[in-house]
Design an enzyme around this catalytic site. Sequence first.
Site, PDB file in Angstrom:
ATOM      1  CD  GLU A 166     -66.643 -45.774 -43.902  1.00 30.88           C
ATOM      2  OE1 GLU A 166     -66.022 -44.725 -43.688  1.00 30.88           O
ATOM      3  OE2 GLU A 166     -67.237 -46.001 -44.973  1.00 30.88           O
ATOM      4  CD  GLU A 193     -69.001 -40.374 -47.338  1.00 25.25           C
ATOM      5  OE1 GLU A 193     -68.553 -39.422 -47.980  1.00 25.25           O
ATOM      6  OE2 GLU A 193     -68.279 -41.119 -46.639  1.00 25.25           O
TER       7      GLU A 193
HETATM    8  O1  G3I Z   1     -52.702 -43.435 -53.655  1.00 23.90           O
HETATM    9  C1  G3I Z   1     -52.146 -42.132 -53.461  1.00 23.90           C
HETATM   10  C2  G3I Z   1     -50.665 -42.199 -53.552  1.00 23.90           C
HETATM   11  O2  G3I Z   1     -50.308 -42.570 -54.850  1.00 23.90           O
HETATM   12  C3  G3I Z   1     -50.095 -40.825 -53.190  1.00 23.90           C
HETATM   13  O3  G3I Z   1     -48.699 -40.906 -53.170  1.00 23.90           O
HETATM   14  C4  G3I Z   1     -50.576 -40.382 -51.830  1.00 23.90           C
HETATM   15  C5  G3I Z   1     -50.100 -38.983 -51.467  1.00 23.90           C
HETATM   16  O4  G3I Z   1     -50.934 -38.384 -50.533  1.00 23.90           O
HETATM   17  O5  G3I Z   1     -51.972 -40.368 -51.837  1.00 23.90           O
HETATM   18  C6  G3I Z   1     -52.541 -41.641 -52.095  1.00 23.90           C
HETATM   19  O6  G3I Z   1     -53.921 -41.529 -52.078  1.00 23.90           O
HETATM   20  C7  G3I Z   1     -54.528 -41.366 -50.833  1.00 23.90           C
HETATM   21  C8  G3I Z   1     -55.471 -42.552 -50.634  1.00 23.90           C
HETATM   22  O7  G3I Z   1     -56.216 -42.356 -49.463  1.00 23.90           O
HETATM   23  C9  G3I Z   1     -54.740 -43.888 -50.527  1.00 23.90           C
HETATM   24  O8  G3I Z   1     -53.913 -43.893 -49.430  1.00 23.90           O
HETATM   25  C10 G3I Z   1     -55.288 -40.067 -50.830  1.00 23.90           C
HETATM   26  O9  G3I Z   1     -54.377 -38.976 -50.839  1.00 23.90           O
HETATM   27  C11 G3I Z   1     -56.162 -39.971 -49.626  1.00 23.90           C
HETATM   28  O10 G3I Z   1     -57.000 -38.819 -49.728  1.00 23.90           O
HETATM   29  C12 G3I Z   1     -57.034 -41.207 -49.519  1.00 23.90           C
HETATM   30  O11 G3I Z   1     -57.794 -41.101 -48.346  1.00 23.90           O
HETATM   31  C13 G3I Z   1     -58.843 -42.031 -48.218  1.00 23.90           C
HETATM   32  C14 G3I Z   1     -60.163 -41.283 -48.120  1.00 23.90           C
HETATM   33  O12 G3I Z   1     -61.208 -42.202 -47.885  1.00 23.90           O
HETATM   34  C15 G3I Z   1     -60.456 -40.512 -49.400  1.00 23.90           C
HETATM   35  O13 G3I Z   1     -61.687 -39.898 -49.327  1.00 23.90           O
HETATM   36  C16 G3I Z   1     -58.599 -42.829 -46.937  1.00 23.90           C
HETATM   37  O14 G3I Z   1     -57.438 -43.652 -47.111  1.00 23.90           O
HETATM   38  C17 G3I Z   1     -59.815 -43.686 -46.645  1.00 23.90           C
HETATM   39  O15 G3I Z   1     -59.660 -44.240 -45.355  1.00 23.90           O
HETATM   40  C18 G3I Z   1     -61.068 -42.839 -46.652  1.00 23.90           C
HETATM   41  O16 G3I Z   1     -62.186 -43.668 -46.412  1.00 23.90           O
HETATM   42  C19 G3I Z   1     -63.450 -43.008 -46.379  1.00 23.90           C
HETATM   43  C20 G3I Z   1     -64.485 -44.021 -46.799  1.00 23.90           C
HETATM   44  O17 G3I Z   1     -64.142 -44.546 -48.056  1.00 23.90           O
HETATM   45  C21 G3I Z   1     -65.884 -43.396 -46.842  1.00 23.90           C
HETATM   46  N1  G3I Z   1     -66.223 -42.793 -45.590  1.00 23.90           N
HETATM   47  C22 G3I Z   1     -65.229 -41.867 -45.055  1.00 23.90           C
HETATM   48  C23 G3I Z   1     -63.859 -42.523 -44.974  1.00 23.90           C
HETATM   49  C24 G3I Z   1     -62.862 -41.600 -44.354  1.00 23.90           C
HETATM   50  O18 G3I Z   1     -62.675 -40.478 -45.164  1.00 23.90           O
END
Ligand code: G3I
Length: 372
Positions: free
Chosen positions: A262, A157
């Site tokens: 993805e 990105e």
């Molecule tokens: O790990 C913490 C946890 O400790 C906490 O309790 C919880 C509360 O919200 O959050 C957890 O972290 C989250 C993490 O995923 C793990 O589940 C984050 O809030 C959340 O923002 C994060 O989202 C991820 C996102 O990337 C972040 O940008 C998604 O799971 C993941 O699917 C997503 O993947 C991205 C690719 O890497 C790149 N392309 C876009 C794609 C979708 O956004």
Amino acid sequence: MVVTFLVFLLSLGGCTENKTDDIKKPEQARSLKRAFADDFYVGAAINARLISEEDSLALQLLRKEFNSISPENDMKWENIHPAPDSFYFDIADRYAALAEDNNMFALGHTLVWHSQLADYMNTVSDTATMNVYLENHISTIVQRYKGKIDAWDVVNEALNEDGTLRESVFFKVLGEKYIAKAFKLAAQSDSDAKLLYNDYNLCVPEKRGGAVRLVKTLQNEGIKIDGVGMQGHWGLKEPSLAEIENSILAYSDLGVKVSITELDITVLPNPWDLEGAEVGQNFENEDRMNPYPDVLPDSVQLQLAQRYHDIFQLFVKHSDKIDRVTFWGINDGNSWLNNWPIRGRTNYPLLFDRKFHPKEAYDSILSLISEN
Ligand code: G3I
């Protein structure tokens, strides 16, 4: 082919023909990885619970259906390299072992990305420090998984929607050459690994232009780049099949392979599509933004099946250009799209429902193989 698909749709719902089919083809013979074995890898992004083998149903489904995996979050900078001198490899090591034990093509996601970056990286302001951190990060990780991780999303990105380069901390400190540097370091650390540039909205013409320029710049400098990853966070109507096809052709014309990295298809309303200025927080509690909290209506289920069918038909048509098609999650329940762009909605973007049962979209994709 359209007629075959219509017949298939009419047969949904467990009629005799379907059951007879199941008898002829035992359940174990129905599998995405088998169906597309001659075309491309079929992958899924997996979370820490699955990597740690704490989600046995998901693991069972993964082994049956997929021959490639991507780590949804656990190899991102903030997780794997949380402090300058400290790496956390436990989950990534398990991930690599899972791929090896099950003979799966393993992706490393992702080496350089402005998001989910460790805090210390966001304060770097001088070239020397940035170079040291980048070298340490890429060399340490790629060398550790040499021969185990088959392909890397080296840079993720890096582009704005208009095709210019995003003002990430990497760009601010090193300028655009950070991209070449990252690819060079990855290639030096494992010359056999496939190296990809990965981004979303890569079907949009302006952004596609930016990605084409990015690949050409690396190629002109003699730097190894093997592929472009089109993320594929798509909707029921957008992007058009024509734009997807134009993009596959544009990247392939550069001499690199395309991966769909993805894939998921949202069926929910997008707040940014609505007219008016009050976009954002106000939508959070509105029922109209979460129209299917209990069950997806048949009509939408069939639209989703048709959309997946059409997209996969295109992928199969261009399978000589496509290395891998990876879904971003295993089932609807664990998709990130339940929490983005609005938290707490119920989305249905994948091929398997919350109980791990295949949806109509799954059958619509497999029907392509019997159509051929
Ligand atoms: O790990 C913490 C946890 O400790 C906490 O309790 C919880 C509360 O919200 O959050 C957890 O972290 C989250 C993490 O995923 C793990 O589940 C984050 O809030 C959340 O923002 C994060 O989202 C991820 C996102 O990337 C972040 O940008 C998604 O799971 C993941 O699917 C997503 O993947 C991205 C690719 O890497 C790149 N392309 C876009 C794609 C979708 O956004």
